[in-house]
Write a protein that holds these residues in place. Structure first.
Motif, PDB file in Angstrom:
ATOM      1  N   ILE A  77       0.857  -1.185   0.000  1.00 49.73           N
ATOM      2  CA  ILE A  77       0.000   0.000   0.000  1.00 49.73           C
ATOM      3  C   ILE A  77       0.888   1.228   0.000  1.00 49.73           C
ATOM      4  N   TYR A  78       0.717   2.068  -1.027  1.00 48.45           N
ATOM      5  CA  TYR A  78       1.656   3.178  -1.192  1.00 48.45           C
ATOM      6  C   TYR A  78       0.986   4.420  -1.746  1.00 48.45           C
ATOM      7  N   ILE A  79       1.727   5.502  -1.685  1.00 54.52           N
ATOM      8  CA  ILE A  79       1.249   6.775  -2.215  1.00 54.52           C
ATOM      9  C   ILE A  79       1.905   6.978  -3.584  1.00 54.52           C
ATOM     10  N   GLN A  80       1.075   7.194  -4.582  1.00 56.57           N
ATOM     11  CA  GLN A  80       1.542   7.293  -5.977  1.00 56.57           C
ATOM     12  C   GLN A  80       2.746   8.213  -6.131  1.00 56.57           C
ATOM     13  N   SER A  81       2.695   9.372  -5.498  1.00 57.45           N
ATOM     14  CA  SER A  81       3.754  10.371  -5.690  1.00 57.45           C
ATOM     15  C   SER A  81       5.080   9.951  -5.055  1.00 57.45           C
ATOM     16  N   ASP A  82       5.084   8.849  -4.298  1.00 57.30           N
ATOM     17  CA  ASP A  82       6.335   8.328  -3.744  1.00 57.30           C
ATOM     18  C   ASP A  82       7.113   7.493  -4.759  1.00 57.30           C
ATOM     19  N   VAL A  83       6.473   7.190  -5.874  1.00 61.33           N
ATOM     20  CA  VAL A  83       7.116   6.293  -6.841  1.00 61.33           C
ATOM     21  C   VAL A  83       7.356   7.036  -8.154  1.00 61.33           C
ATOM     22  N   ARG A  84       8.501   7.688  -8.256  1.00 61.51           N
ATOM     23  CA  ARG A  84       8.730   8.579  -9.396  1.00 61.51           C
ATOM     24  C   ARG A  84       8.843   7.847 -10.725  1.00 61.51           C
ATOM     25  N   GLU A  85       9.136   6.523 -10.677  1.00 53.35           N
ATOM     26  CA  GLU A  85       9.215   5.742 -11.918  1.00 53.35           C
ATOM     27  C   GLU A  85       7.903   5.816 -12.704  1.00 53.35           C
ATOM     28  N   VAL A  86       6.798   5.953 -11.975  1.00 58.35           N
ATOM     29  CA  VAL A  86       5.488   6.036 -12.633  1.00 58.35           C
ATOM     30  C   VAL A  86       5.441   7.267 -13.544  1.00 58.35           C
ATOM     31  N   ALA A  87       6.012   8.367 -13.060  1.00 56.38           N
ATOM     32  CA  ALA A  87       5.994   9.602 -13.852  1.00 56.38           C
ATOM     33  C   ALA A  87       6.842   9.450 -15.108  1.00 56.38           C
ATOM     34  N   GLU A  88       7.925   8.713 -14.993  1.00 59.21           N
ATOM     35  CA  GLU A  88       8.783   8.537 -16.173  1.00 59.21           C
ATOM     36  C   GLU A  88       8.087   7.654 -17.215  1.00 59.21           C
ATOM     37  N   LEU A  89       7.428   6.603 -16.741  1.00 60.46           N
ATOM     38  CA  LEU A  89       6.701   5.756 -17.691  1.00 60.46           C
ATOM     39  C   LEU A  89       5.555   6.542 -18.344  1.00 60.46           C
ATOM     40  N   GLY A 327       5.680   0.839   1.999  1.00 56.80           N
ATOM     41  CA  GLY A 327       4.957   0.692   0.733  1.00 56.80           C
ATOM     42  C   GLY A 327       5.735   1.324  -0.403  1.00 56.80           C
ATOM     43  N   ALA A 328       6.274   2.517  -0.145  1.00 53.41           N
ATOM     44  CA  ALA A 328       7.029   3.230  -1.175  1.00 53.41           C
ATOM     45  C   ALA A 328       8.235   2.405  -1.609  1.00 53.41           C
ATOM     46  N   GLU A 329       8.887   1.784  -0.650  1.00 55.78           N
ATOM     47  CA  GLU A 329      10.063   0.973  -0.994  1.00 55.78           C
ATOM     48  C   GLU A 329       9.701  -0.238  -1.842  1.00 55.78           C
ATOM     49  N   LYS A 330       8.650  -0.935  -1.407  1.00 53.61           N
ATOM     50  CA  LYS A 330       8.260  -2.133  -2.162  1.00 53.61           C
ATOM     51  C   LYS A 330       7.777  -1.771  -3.575  1.00 53.61           C
ATOM     52  N   ALA A 331       6.970  -0.710  -3.658  1.00 54.52           N
ATOM     53  CA  ALA A 331       6.430  -0.310  -4.961  1.00 54.52           C
ATOM     54  C   ALA A 331       7.541   0.222  -5.860  1.00 54.52           C
ATOM     55  N   SER A 332       8.481   0.950  -5.283  1.00 51.10           N
ATOM     56  CA  SER A 332       9.578   1.505  -6.087  1.00 51.10           C
ATOM     57  C   SER A 332      10.459   0.390  -6.628  1.00 51.10           C
ATOM     58  N   ALA A 333      10.673  -0.638  -5.826  1.00 51.92           N
ATOM     59  CA  ALA A 333      11.500  -1.750  -6.294  1.00 51.92           C
ATOM     60  C   ALA A 333      10.852  -2.418  -7.501  1.00 51.92           C
ATOM     61  N   SER A 334       9.547  -2.661  -7.397  1.00 51.99           N
ATOM     62  CA  SER A 334       8.832  -3.286  -8.510  1.00 51.99           C
ATOM     63  C   SER A 334       8.845  -2.373  -9.738  1.00 51.99           C
ATOM     64  N   ALA A 335       8.622  -1.074  -9.514  1.00 52.77           N
ATOM     65  CA  ALA A 335       8.558  -0.113 -10.624  1.00 52.77           C
ATOM     66  C   ALA A 335       9.928   0.071 -11.275  1.00 52.77           C
ATOM     67  N   ALA A 336      10.974   0.092 -10.461  1.00 51.89           N
ATOM     68  CA  ALA A 336      12.323   0.330 -10.999  1.00 51.89           C
ATOM     69  C   ALA A 336      12.750  -0.815 -11.906  1.00 51.89           C
ATOM     70  N   LYS A 337      12.321  -2.012 -11.545  1.00 50.53           N
ATOM     71  CA  LYS A 337      12.665  -3.186 -12.345  1.00 50.53           C
ATOM     72  C   LYS A 337      12.046  -3.058 -13.754  1.00 50.53           C
ATOM     73  N   THR A 338      10.770  -2.715 -13.795  1.00 48.46           N
ATOM     74  CA  THR A 338      10.104  -2.539 -15.087  1.00 48.46           C
ATOM     75  C   THR A 338      10.748  -1.399 -15.866  1.00 48.46           C
ATOM     76  N   LEU A 339      10.991  -0.287 -15.174  1.00 50.49           N
ATOM     77  CA  LEU A 339      11.486   0.892 -15.868  1.00 50.49           C
ATOM     78  C   LEU A 339      12.883   0.692 -16.449  1.00 50.49           C
ATOM     79  N   ALA A 340      13.707  -0.063 -15.750  1.00 51.46           N
ATOM     80  CA  ALA A 340      15.061  -0.324 -16.273  1.00 51.46           C
ATOM     81  C   ALA A 340      14.951  -1.020 -17.632  1.00 51.46           C
TER      82      ALA A 340
END
Ligand code: TRP
Length: 351
Positions: A77-89, A327-340
């Motif tokens: 459970i996370y806050i969207q704005s904590d995961v900057r990879e989303v903005a790049e995608l 939540g931010a850490e877990k979501a960022s890890a998942s997002a960073a993997k996709t974004l790479a």
């Protein structure tokens, strides 16, 4: 395990309709899927909330979901704005999104029309177009509103989700998300993003009626009982519920306002209680005052423990912060993997 993503717009307190319509099924999903539930605070910027407003509404939602039993150890459970990879995608998806297709989405057209109406009232004729499309005022139709579907697509495919629990009103946004996922794959000739499918919550979910005679419970309908409401507030709302003079023939069909009271009872009361009042109704001996008193009591019994947990969690800043960070850490890890991988596919250097 299949991945599920759902975004929650931070629009105030949860009510019983939200609970039985959505939250309850989230509780089940968190045991069966790899779930990402996030608070869509970037999406809320399309309507220009104040900073304190943004902070408070994210916290309200977070506390209420946790109080309902969304478990940060099971779901992310996370806050969207904590995961900057989303903005790049979102940026990359926008490069392959057409303004035509975005302008044709009904939610955009509806919002643009609503805003046009607001501005018609506030500005002189002739200034309208300038106000709507050019000015950065709070009523203008901004590019963020136009690209709402691309941001939503980014939210979903950043975790390569295949299932998205949403209401029927999100069908067109989901269609766009699938289209943008497909387009990325075909543009770069890869099989990278799966196409996300919507789960319709509303069919299986319990429809909670409003108590003002007709329709379902909703914040905008003004007929909602909030999870945070105290005993007095619940009682007041239930006692005000619309009734009639009572049945004159045994076993009459219940008119909608009465059927709604019984539907509510079916959700929160025991079967015995329901059967007791149902029999009274069928014998034409029903006393609505008694029914409402019982209903208010049963609603309060349901809400009270959740309410206590909400107050508890809200007063524990440290805990909320810990959950948000985890939540931010877990979501960022998942997002960073996709974004790479996305960066590599497009042709950018690795970070
Ligand atoms: N548009 C959704 C709504 O209005 C909220 C949302 C944003 C969402 N991003 C999402 C829902 C991603 C599911 C998946 O309710």
């Amino acid at each position: 395990m299949e991945t599920v993503v759902s975004g929650i717009r931070p629009t105030g307190n949860l009510h019983l309709g939200n609970y039985f319509g959505a939250v309850k099924s989230f509780l089940q999903m968190q045991n069966e899927y790899n779930c990402f539930f996030f608070i869509a605070d970037w999406h809320s910027l399309t309507t220009h909330p104040r900073p304190e407003n943004i902070r408070n509404s994210a916290k309200t939602i977070l506390a209420e979901y946790l109080a309902c039993g969304i478990d940060p150890e099971k779901a992310t459970i996370y806050i969207q704005s904590d995961v900057r990879e989303v903005a790049e995608l979102y940026l990359y998806l926008n490069m392959n999104a057409g303004i035509g297709e975005l302008m044709r989405t009904t939610s955009f057209k509806d919002k643009a029309r609503q805003m046009l109406h607001i501005d018609r009232v506030n500005t002189a004729e002739g200034d309208v177009e300038k106000e709507i499309f050019n000015e950065g005022n709070r009523h203008s139709v901004n590019a963020g509103l136009l690209t709402y579907p691309t941001l939503m697509a980014a939210d979903i495919i950043i975790h390569k989700a295949v299932k998205v629990p949403v209401g029927k009103d999100q069908e067109q946004n989901m269609e766009m998300a699938r289209r943008f996922a497909r387009r990325f794959n075909s543009t770069y000739e890869v099989e990278f993003f799966p196409e996300p499918a919507s789960f319709h919550l509303t069919e299986k979910a319990v429809k909670v009626p409003g108590l003002d005679g007709s329709g379902k419970m909703g914040k905008s309908e003004g007929n909602a009982i909030y999870l945070i409401d105290d005993e007095k507030a619940i009682k007041k709302k239930v006692m005000k519920a619309v009734t009639d003079a009572g049945p004159t023939e045994p076993n009459s069909v219940k008119p909608e306002p009465i059927a709604n009271l019984f539907a509510m009872m079916d959700i929160v009361s025991t079967k015995d209680t329901y059967d007791y009042f149902n029999e009274k109704y069928n014998n034409c001996e029903i006393r609505y005052g008694d029914l409402k008193k019982q209903l208010a009591e049963d609603i309060n019994n349901f809400c009270a423990p959740i309410r206590e947990r909400i107050l508890d969690i809200r007063s524990n800043e440290e805990y909320m912060e810990k959950v948000a960070r985890m939540g931010a850490e877990k979501a960022s890890a998942s997002a960073a993997k996709t974004l790479a991988e996305v960066r590599e596919i497009i042709g950018f250097r690795p970070y």
